[in-house]
Structures are given as structure tokens and as C-alpha cells.
Design a protein around this motif. Structure first.
Motif: not given
Length: 193
Positions: A69-85, A187-192
Motif C-alpha cells: 500500500x502507499x503507506x510505505x515508501x518503496x525503500x521500506x517495502x524492499x527492506x521489509x521483503x529483502x532484509x527483514x523477511x 538493488x536500491x543502488x541500481x534503482x537510483x
């Protein structure tokens, strides 16, 4: 005994030990009930599995809907998926698993496709839905200037999901938060760039 409690216990066992290694007696023992208590709701282990998989997909699609949802930034989404599991933690909470136990959704789903080929379509539809939802979220980030504009949002979403699923499949080394953070940063670096 509530039907949902049986489903949750069965899924927890299936995720930890694999479908073939779990009997209805194992599920009953996990709950402290008789096998007949399970037969009150389910005519067979296969019916229990099919009901449990629908429960599983509904819960995880709801979790992905919230995360994307839009309550999270794309960086927070990636962190949740990739780091926090986040989804492994959610599984452990939902299926009442110990912290130390490993939840391997990927191998469980592969086993399900082997045992029940007709379930493969549902699994694929779920993966496509997740990929499309993540791609939409990435596209919102592209459109708002949060990430570079020449990104193929669907291809990036597929890559991210492949990395997340690969982290689980490749073993415990890839579950270390430091390495997961490095992977996300890359991944974040490649996106930016």
C-alpha cells in the motif's frame, strides 16, 4: 476445536516437515485432539491441505496488499521483503512456530506442485498477483520520481521476488541480516543510479 486451529496447526507442520511427512495423527497430536476431531471438519489429509492452502494464500495476499500500500515508501517495502523477511516472521506468528525454526515456503510450494499438479496453477496465479502488485508499487515510485525513470517495473519486481525466494532456497548463509542488507542496498543502488 475450531476449524481454523486445525488449519493453522496443519500448515505449521507441513511447512516445517513437509506434506508427505505429516499425518492426520500428527496434526491431532499437535492440537491435543483425536483424529476424529479432524474428520469432523475434513474428510481427508488432501482436503485439509487444499483448505489450508486457500487459507495460506488469502492471508499472504492480505499481508502483501498491506505491505504494498502507499503507506510505505518503496525503500521500506524492499527492506521489509529483502532484509527483514517480513513474511517468514508473519508465518512464524501465524502458524505459532518457534523463532529458531525455519519456514521454507518455496520448497513447500514445490512439494505441493509435485504432489498436486492442479495446485500449481493457484501457486502460479498467486506469484503473478504478487509480482504485478509489486510492479504497480514500483511504477508509483517511478512516476513520483523516487527512483529512476527508465526502470521496467515488472522486470524489477520479478527480479526482487527471485532474490527473496532465492535467499530462502540457498540456505542459512543468505539469511544473515548483514548480507541481506547488502543485497538490498545493491538493488536500491541500481534503482537510483
Amino acid at each position: 476445536m475450531a476449524k481454523e486451529s486445525i488449519i493453522i496447526a496443519a500448515l505449521g507442520l507441513f511447512l516445517r516437515r513437509g506434506y508427505k511427512s505429516v499425518s492426520l495423527i500428527d496434526v491431532a497430536n499437535e492440537l491435543g485432539i483425536t483424529k476424529g476431531g479432524i474428520y469432523h471438519y475434513f474428510s481427508s489429509k488432501d482436503e485439509l491441505l487444499r483448505t489450508a492452502l486457500n487459507f495460506f494464500f488469502q492471508r499472504f495476499e492480505a499481508k502483501y496488499t498491506d505491505l504494498l500500500s502507499d503507506k510505505y515508501s518503496i525503500q521500506e517495502v524492499l527492506h521489509s521483503l529483502m532484509v527483514d523477511d517480513a513474511f517468514e516472521r508473519y508465518s512464524k506468528e501465524l502458524f505459532r512456530l518457534e523463532r529458531e525454526s525455519s519456514v521454507d515456503h518455496i520448497h513447500f510450494m514445490i512439494e505441493m506442485m509435485r504432489v498436486f499438479p492442479d495446485i500449481q496453477e493457484k501457486i502460479q496465479q498467486s506469484q503473478i498477483w504478487i509480482c504485478e502488485a509489486l510492479a504497480k508499487r514500483i511504477q508509483v515510485a517511478v512516476d513520483s520520481g523516487q527512483i529512476k525513470s527508465n526502470i521496467d517495473s515488472y522486470a524489477l519486481a520479478a527480479n526482487i521476488l527471485a532474490i527473496v525466494n532465492g535467499q530462502k532456497s540457498l540456505g542459512s548463509y543468505y539469511r544473515f541480516p548483514e548480507l541481506r542488507q547488502r543485497m538490498m542496498d545493491n538493488i536500491w543502488s541500481l534503482m537510483n543510479t
